[in-house]
Enzyme design. Structure first.
Site, PDB file in Angstrom:
ATOM      1  N   HIS A 181       0.857  -1.185   0.000  1.00  0.00           N
ATOM      2  CA  HIS A 181       0.000   0.000   0.000  1.00  0.00           C
ATOM      3  C   HIS A 181       0.905   1.250   0.000  1.00  0.00           C
ATOM      4  CE1 HIS A 181      -2.278   3.105   2.194  1.00  0.00           C
ATOM      5  NE2 HIS A 181      -3.332   2.605   1.564  1.00  0.00           N
ATOM      6  N   ILE A 183       1.434   3.801   1.776  1.00  0.00           N
ATOM      7  CA  ILE A 183       2.163   4.310   2.955  1.00  0.00           C
ATOM      8  C   ILE A 183       3.277   3.350   3.406  1.00  0.00           C
ATOM      9  CG2 ILE A 183       0.058   5.508   3.767  1.00  0.00           C
ATOM     10  CD1 ILE A 183       0.459   3.894   6.422  1.00  0.00           C
ATOM     11  N   LYS A 184       3.343   2.165   2.797  1.00  0.00           N
ATOM     12  CA  LYS A 184       4.308   1.168   3.267  1.00  0.00           C
ATOM     13  C   LYS A 184       5.739   1.505   2.798  1.00  0.00           C
ATOM     14  CE  LYS A 184       1.182  -1.267   5.362  1.00  0.00           C
ATOM     15  NZ  LYS A 184      -0.079  -0.620   5.025  1.00  0.00           N
ATOM     16  N   ASN A 185       6.716   0.753   3.315  1.00  0.00           N
ATOM     17  CA  ASN A 185       8.127   1.063   3.031  1.00  0.00           C
ATOM     18  C   ASN A 185       8.468   0.915   1.558  1.00  0.00           C
ATOM     19  OD1 ASN A 185       7.867   0.879   5.821  1.00  0.00           O
ATOM     20  ND2 ASN A 185      10.055   0.477   6.059  1.00  0.00           N
ATOM     21  N   MET A 186       7.737   0.062   0.844  1.00  0.00           N
ATOM     22  CA  MET A 186       7.826   0.010  -0.621  1.00  0.00           C
ATOM     23  C   MET A 186       6.401  -0.172  -1.143  1.00  0.00           C
ATOM     24  SD  MET A 186       9.377  -3.824  -1.273  1.00  0.00           S
ATOM     25  CE  MET A 186       8.674  -3.965  -2.926  1.00  0.00           C
TER      26      MET A 186
END
Ligand SMILES: Cc1ncc(COP(=O)(O)O)c(C=O)c1O
Length: 387
Positions: A181, A183-186
């Site tokens: 998603h 907002i995730k780190n990738m």
């Protein structure tokens, strides 16, 4: 006051990702195809797992992992109350009862001691969530699972790049589910990945994610392919598109650099905010970890202030600083409240943080000035509102 708004989160998409997406768009093949296959292979190699099965979200990934590992209606799975609703809603969608075990107030992860207390004859699985990216104590959890013959499905939505005792999260239990998603780190826009070392499970997951079909469309329509296919089980429409994988291939290559920047800013937050008696910061566990710093969490001890957590959020917003809440605990959402008895909702550590938790801006495109500004504003809010 600074006039530009500092968002809580922002993805870092570069020229490589854009070119790869354009390549997909121009190629004539935009849905599941060669780029998904490459992304799966790269991701499996990255986490050290035998298989990676790409899906269109971690929510779908959790659904399929629960289903493929044989969780059945009437059975129970133990998880944390401090999580996004998918961890629990996908259990409920299969008729499996989520059983909530309280968190450790230091790490904010599920407390293995509390898991043991919740095991019944109906328990079939444990679903640890690596909250904010900090790894749960998997050895203790797996010891409990072995003793009671339970499956372990890791919700690693926050944990791309997390390491536990020297090994990457993704190859350490029955199945591990990642989220991409924004907002995730990738990110892949929306998307998820299930990793496993179990050949049969991987095969089942691949069937389930696309209608129970025995052949992917790009194999059928490609040169030399046969248009025939069979449906071998009840399946879903959870496949990832090549357009998404095009993003993921390059995001994965940059993940370590992204996480290093997140870590650099997290260390500044820790240094600046760590000594404030009005704030509790999650602590590192005693075992070896690499923390990807998906979120920088603070727990505001509102009993020491004249304002609530929500007024604190407003005060930050008044200074153009965005924040997040991860999470209001599962059993306090109106729908889920009904599913648990008052005794089951008596989870003192989770209930304490649910009212006080706050996520600060943390992402690679921040700069040191942004982080120190957030810290200065927080200190000022505390000074103005201290009891
Ligand atoms: C802990 C956790 N699990 C699962 C999910 C679901 O991820 P997705 O949005 O990819 O379905 C999220 C999303 O934020 C999450 O935070």
């Amino acid at each position: 006051m600074k006039t530009t708004f500092l968002p809580f989160s922002r993805p870092s998409i570069g020229a490589d990702e854009i070119e790869e997406v354009v390549d997909s768009l121009k190629s004539g093949w935009i849905t599941t195809g060669p780029k998904v296959q490459q992304f799966e292979s790269d991701f499996a190699k990255f986490v050290g797992a035998k298989h990676a099965v790409a899906v269109n979200s971690a929510t779908s990934g959790l659904h399929l992992a629960y289903l493929a590992l044989g969780l059945k209606p009437g059975e129970e799975a133990i998880t944390t109350p401090l999580t996004f609703i998918s961890t629990v809603s996908m259990l409920c969608s299969l008729g499996v009862k989520p059983v909530l075990a309280d968190i450790d107030p230091n790490t904010l992860n599920i407390d293995p001691g509390e898991i043991e207390k919740k095991i019944t004859k109906k328990t079939r699985a444990i679903v640890p969530v690596h909250f904010a990216g900090l790894p749960c104590d998997l050895d203790r959890i797996k010891t409990i699972a072995r003793k009671h013959r339970l499956k372990v499905i890791e919700d690693a939505a926050h944990a791309a790049g997390t390491e536990y005792k020297g090994g990457k999260i993704g190859a350490l239990s029955d199945a591990t589910v990642f989220s991409f998603h924004p907002i995730k780190n990738m990110t892949t826009g929306e998307g998820g990945m299930i990793t496993t070392n179990d050949d049969k499970l991987a095969e089942k997951l691949a069937l389930l994610r696309f209608h129970g079909m025995n052949k992917l469309a790009w194999k059928r329509y490609g040169k030399g392919g046969s248009p025939h296919y069979d449906i071998n089980c009840l399946g879903y429409k959870y496949n990832m598109m090549d357009i998404q994988a095009a993003l993921g291939i390059h995001q994965l290559r940059k993940l370590s650099a992204f996480n290093a920047l997140r870590s650099k800013y997290a260390q500044i937050y820790r240094k600046e905010l760590g000594s404030l008696s009005q704030i509790h910061l999650p602590q590192d566990p005693p075992y070896g970890i690499v923390h990807p710093w998906h979120l920088f969490i603070i727990v505001i001890k509102t009993e020491t202030l004249k304002i609530s957590r929500d007024e604190f959020i407003q005060a930050l917003s008044d200074q153009n600083i965005g924040t997040g809440i991860h999470f209001k605990v599962v059993h306090q959402h109106p729908y889920y409240k009904e599913l648990f008895t008052a005794k089951e909702r008596n989870l003192p550590n989770a209930n304490y943080v649910s009212e006080r938790i706050l996520s600060l801006p943390l992402y690679p495109s921040l700069n040191i000035g942004d982080v120190t500004r957030v810290c200065a504003v927080i200190k000022e809010i505390i000074k103005t509102n201290a009891r």
